[in-house]
Motif scaffolding. Structure first.
Motif, PDB file in Angstrom:
ATOM      1  N   VAL A 235       0.690  -1.216   0.086  1.00 35.74           N
ATOM      2  CA  VAL A 235      -0.004  -0.002  -0.039  1.00 35.74           C
ATOM      3  C   VAL A 235       0.836   1.327  -0.204  1.00 35.74           C
ATOM      4  O   VAL A 235       2.199   1.260   0.318  1.00 35.74           O
ATOM      5  N   SER A 236       0.397   2.268  -0.248  1.00 36.81           N
ATOM      6  CA  SER A 236       1.055   3.611  -0.429  1.00 36.81           C
ATOM      7  C   SER A 236       0.968   4.101   0.964  1.00 36.81           C
ATOM      8  O   SER A 236       0.062   3.853   1.697  1.00 36.81           O
ATOM      9  N   GLY A 237       1.649   5.317   1.272  1.00 36.61           N
ATOM     10  CA  GLY A 237       1.631   5.921   2.721  1.00 36.61           C
ATOM     11  C   GLY A 237       2.886   6.093   3.123  1.00 36.61           C
ATOM     12  O   GLY A 237       4.121   5.928   2.474  1.00 36.61           O
TER      13      GLY A 237
ATOM     14  N   GLU B 220       0.804   6.529  -4.892  1.00 33.16           N
ATOM     15  CA  GLU B 220       0.139   6.501  -6.298  1.00 33.16           C
ATOM     16  C   GLU B 220      -0.155   7.363  -6.954  1.00 33.16           C
ATOM     17  O   GLU B 220      -0.172   8.365  -6.505  1.00 33.16           O
TER      18      GLU B 220
ATOM     19  N   TYR C  34      -2.564  13.044   0.770  1.00 32.15           N
ATOM     20  CA  TYR C  34      -2.995  11.854   1.391  1.00 32.15           C
ATOM     21  C   TYR C  34      -4.412  11.926   1.425  1.00 32.15           C
ATOM     22  O   TYR C  34      -5.262  13.046   1.449  1.00 32.15           O
TER      23      TYR C  34
ATOM     24  N   LYS D  65      -3.578   6.724   1.869  1.00 36.05           N
ATOM     25  CA  LYS D  65      -2.989   6.605   0.883  1.00 36.05           C
ATOM     26  C   LYS D  65      -2.390   7.994   0.653  1.00 36.05           C
ATOM     27  O   LYS D  65      -2.825   9.064   1.010  1.00 36.05           O
TER      28      LYS D  65
END
Length: 419
Positions: free
Chosen positions: A128-130, A153, A395, A405
């Protein structure tokens, strides 16, 4: 303490323990030159697209060839702990030994260079993104250091425009960041609650502006045209030096000396707060490890004692006796005893000696107040003309979602700043 009171105390205290922001841990003296390598030659804040590889390098100067292990943790947009379990954000396993290391070759300073690449045999990738934190431990499971990085992303386009400040009080000193977020394919529900922007100047997370909400919406665009909320002091261009040839004085270096290791003495710098702005190309606080006639600077670049000096004149008497530090991305913008300058009363000069790996470095001098806040403009000055780099991270946590994200990243430079 009665049991009931103890339970109440724990109930009140728990949120402060569980939801405090994570801070990066700085390494001991024998760990040097921690850098992330991405798609750019200079070392900077790693903001990588989901699926791209990540490379972490560092040197251990104690000559013990110790084993080091890494762990990866995931965090919310404000760097508080996420509720995601490891299998939700990590494909594979962490807590693995860093197997790729080499000893230095043909250098006066002996060191071991460790290199971690993700994905690898055990850590297949990040799901996952973050926000992520990579922590390095020794054989005794003691934390040696940690570094933040971000995965994004490409779901929205982020336009970044740099303007002069509107506030007449700061019009000569500050730069304002305007943002336009366009979401063509992604429906951003209730953006005032779900969308948060973070602005980073010159890859320095410590001075980032966070939790910036959209000012208004036009169609599928979120518009940010704040003044104070998105303004940074312009600062000044960084000083720099280059010592890729260890045996000769290069850019910024006055003379050299060979003792146990090479010593490079930089030209004495002057304070610029009371002087006109002068354009001086830099790489915005970053650095590049390199040396001449070498195939692999990671193990062939030597360590050099760099001697910094800052002149104090009658016009800058106000800084005399203050806490002055050398500042830059070479140590992740950290302020500690190794960066503090000592005042030479006889020559009216601040001095500092620091062990750094060969390369091209940006640096500046900053004043640290008694409350540990940093005043970057006290010595360098603040000018609206300064060329700075700005990155904007967007975000997004949809209604009912469990993590934040990063749905887009934008970048802008003040080289074409306008009113």
């Amino acid at each position: 303490m009665p049991i009931k009171l103890k339970q109440i105390f724990l109930f009140v205290l728990t949120p402060f323990i569980c939801f405090s922001q994570v801070e990066e841990v700085n390494p001991p003296d024998y760990i040097k030159t921690i850098n992330f390598k991405g798609n750019t030659p200079e070392t900077q804040l790693p903001i990588l697209k989901l699926g791209e590889y990540l490379v972490l390098e560092f040197d251990a100067l104690n000559g013990k060839e110790e084993d080091y292990y890494y762990k990866i943790d995931y965090f919310n947009y404000d760097w508080t702990p996420s509720i995601l379990i490891k299998s939700e954000f990590l494909d594979g396993f962490d807590n693995q030994r860093i197997r790729n290391y080499e000893n230095s070759y043909n250098t006066y300073q002996i060191y071991s260079n460790y290199k971690l690449t993700i994905p690898n045999q055990f850590t297949k990738g990040l799901r996952v993104s973050g926000n992520y934190l990579l922590s390095v431990y020794n054989n005794d499971d003691q934390l040696v250091f940690s570094r933040k990085f971000m995965i994004y992303e490409d779901n929205v386009s982020v336009g970044v425009n740099i303007k002069r400040a509107r506030d007449i009080q700061f019009i000569e000193e500050k730069q304002r960041v305007e943002i336009v977020i366009a979401s063509n394919s992604l429906q951003l529900n209730n953006p005032n609650q779900t969308v948060k922007a973070v602005i980073v100047q010159n890859n320095n997370l410590k001075t980032a502006l966070t939790n910036i909400k959209p000012q208004y919406t036009v169609g599928n665009q979120l518009i940010y045209k704040y003044d104070n909320e998105t303004s940074f002091y312009g600062g000044n261009e960084y000083f720099y030096f280059e010592n890729k040839d260890i045996r000769a004085a290069n850019t910024g270096i006055q003379y050299i000396d060979l003792q146990d290791l090479y010593h490079n003495y930089l030209y004495t710098n002057i304070t610029r707060a009371n002087r006109p702005y002068t354009y001086n190309p830099d790489i915005n606080g970053n650095y590049v490890i390199l040396n001449i006639d070498a195939d692999d600077p990671s193990i062939e670049a030597d360590y050099v004692w760099m001697h910094f000096s800052l002149e104090v004149t009658e016009a800058t008497e106000a800084i005399k006796g203050k806490n002055i530090h050398v500042y830059g991305n070479f140590n992740n913008y950290t302020i500690d005893e190794s960066t503090k300058m000592d005042y030479d009363e006889q020559n009216q000069v601040y001095r500092n000696s620091m062990l750094l790996k060969q390369g091209f470095y940006n640096y500046k001098y900053v004043l640290v107040n008694n409350d540990n806040t940093i005043n970057e403009g006290a010595i360098s000055g603040n000018f609206w003309q300064t060329e700075n780099n700005y990155k904007v991270l967007v975000y997004y946590r949809d209604l009912g979602a469990r993590y934040d994200k990063i749905i887009g990243v934008g970048e802008g430079s003040s080289v074409n700043i306008s009113n």
